[in-house]
Design a protein around this motif. Structure first.
Motif, mmCIF file in Angstrom:
data_model
loop_
_atom_site.group_PDB
_atom_site.id
_atom_site.type_symbol
_atom_site.label_atom_id
_atom_site.label_comp_id
_atom_site.label_asym_id
_atom_site.label_seq_id
_atom_site.Cartn_x
_atom_site.Cartn_y
_atom_site.Cartn_z
ATOM 1 N N THR A 92 0.871 -1.122 -0.005
ATOM 2 C CA THR A 92 0.042 0.035 0.187
ATOM 3 C C THR A 92 0.876 1.253 -0.324
ATOM 4 O OG1 THR A 92 -1.688 -1.050 0.991
ATOM 5 C CG2 THR A 92 -1.794 1.251 1.097
ATOM 6 N N ARG A 93 1.831 1.230 0.774
ATOM 7 C CA ARG A 93 2.833 2.547 0.657
ATOM 8 C C ARG A 93 3.325 2.634 -0.321
ATOM 9 N NH1 ARG A 93 5.317 1.622 6.664
ATOM 10 N NH2 ARG A 93 3.677 2.084 7.856
ATOM 11 N N SER B 74 0.858 3.725 -2.913
ATOM 12 C CA SER B 74 0.409 5.396 -2.711
ATOM 13 C C SER B 74 1.602 6.112 -3.076
ATOM 14 C CB SER B 74 0.113 5.621 -1.133
ATOM 15 O OG SER B 74 0.911 5.318 -0.479
ATOM 16 N N ASN B 75 2.874 5.736 -2.942
ATOM 17 C CA ASN B 75 4.105 6.570 -3.267
ATOM 18 C C ASN B 75 3.948 6.691 -4.946
ATOM 19 O OD1 ASN B 75 5.017 7.023 -0.635
ATOM 20 N ND2 ASN B 75 6.444 5.321 -0.809
#
Length: 84
Positions: free
Chosen positions: A15-16, A19-20
């Motif tokens: 997810t990170r 999202s990045n």
């Protein structure tokens, strides 16, 4: 229990990362469309006669300095000075 923790960790990492990537894409698009083009340069700029004479004089002095070692460059500098 460690397997469950690994799954949660992997989900958060994915997810990170996603999202990045999305944030970077948004910033790129914003940067591309946020820049306004520069206004066109006015072709008829007011240059005083004194400035043109000073520039021609400077080019002629520079041509005289390089006459001995580079006659072709000297000729080009004199040509530029004569154009005004």
């Amino acid at each position: 229990m460690s397997a469950a923790n690994n799954l949660i960790y992997i989900d958060l990492t994915t997810t990170r990362y996603a999202s990045n990537v999305v944030a970077a894409a948004r910033q790129l698009i914003a940067a591309l469309f946020a820049v306004k083009p520069r206004p066109a340069v006015v072709a008829d700029e007011d240059v005083s006669q004194r400035q043109m004479e000073a520039s021609a004089s400077w080019l002629n002095r520079l041509a005289n300095d390089c006459e001995r070692h580079s006659p072709n460059l000297s000729a080009e500098l004199r040509y530029m000075a004569s154009r005004g």
